[in-house]
Design a protein around this motif. Structure first.
Motif, mmCIF file in Angstrom:
data_model
loop_
_atom_site.group_PDB
_atom_site.id
_atom_site.type_symbol
_atom_site.label_atom_id
_atom_site.label_comp_id
_atom_site.label_asym_id
_atom_site.label_seq_id
_atom_site.Cartn_x
_atom_site.Cartn_y
_atom_site.Cartn_z
ATOM 1 N N GLY A 8 0.762 -1.225 0.067
ATOM 2 C CA GLY A 8 -0.120 0.051 0.042
ATOM 3 C C GLY A 8 0.787 1.332 -0.023
ATOM 4 N N ARG A 37 -12.083 -3.984 1.017
ATOM 5 C CA ARG A 37 -11.598 -2.712 1.348
ATOM 6 C C ARG A 37 -12.557 -1.963 2.358
ATOM 7 N N THR A 90 -9.438 4.981 -2.520
ATOM 8 C CA THR A 90 -8.863 5.064 -1.196
ATOM 9 C C THR A 90 -9.464 4.251 0.092
ATOM 10 N N VAL A 92 -8.356 1.236 3.383
ATOM 11 C CA VAL A 92 -7.543 0.219 3.963
ATOM 12 C C VAL A 92 -8.043 -1.075 3.305
ATOM 13 N N THR A 113 -3.702 -2.909 4.837
ATOM 14 C CA THR A 113 -2.698 -1.908 4.335
ATOM 15 C C THR A 113 -3.429 -0.631 3.652
ATOM 16 N N GLN A 114 -2.888 0.533 3.986
ATOM 17 C CA GLN A 114 -3.577 1.592 3.690
ATOM 18 C C GLN A 114 -3.206 1.983 1.962
ATOM 19 N N THR A 116 -3.841 5.074 -0.670
ATOM 20 C CA THR A 116 -4.316 6.420 -0.771
ATOM 21 C C THR A 116 -4.130 6.933 -1.904
#
Length: 119
Positions: A8, A37, A90, A92, A113-114, A116
């Protein structure tokens, strides 16, 4: 049992990321694998799934044609290739292992895992 996501980060709109989820502690090839997500203030949603052998995949309508799920049973790893990313991607991202053993549903989750997407 462990599922550890990686890959990520911050990416510009239109960019790409490849997420990985490394599994350990269970028989990976006996489990269907999924990516989910969760965006802030929203419910967790299923993004993509792949069967034990990798022979069949499915995707949420919002990511069809842009995301590809795959797995390598020799490496106990599932991947999510994300292309043409949009700000609304966007969230997690979590990987998930699921199977039924003797009628009992077995489900494992990673820590997330983020991702963005922003300019």
């Amino acid at each position: 049992v462990q599922l550890v996501e990686s890959g990520g980060g911050l990416v510009q709109p239109g960019g790409s990321l490849r997420l990985s989820c490394a599994a350990s502690g269970f028989t990976f090839s006996s489990y269907d694998m999924r990516w989910h997500r969760q965006a802030p203030g929203k419910e967790r949603e299923l993004v993509a799934g792949i069967t034990k052998s990798g022979g069949s995949t499915n995707y949420a309508d919002s990511v069809k044609g842009r995301f590809t799920i795959s797995r390598d049973n020799a490496k106990n790893t599932v991947y999510l290739q994300m292309n043409s990313l949009k700000p609304e991607d966007t969230a997690v991202y979590y990987c998930n292992a699921i199977t039924t053993i003797f009628g009992n549903l077995m489900v494992f989750w990673g820590q997330g895992t983020q991702v963005t997407v922003s300019s």
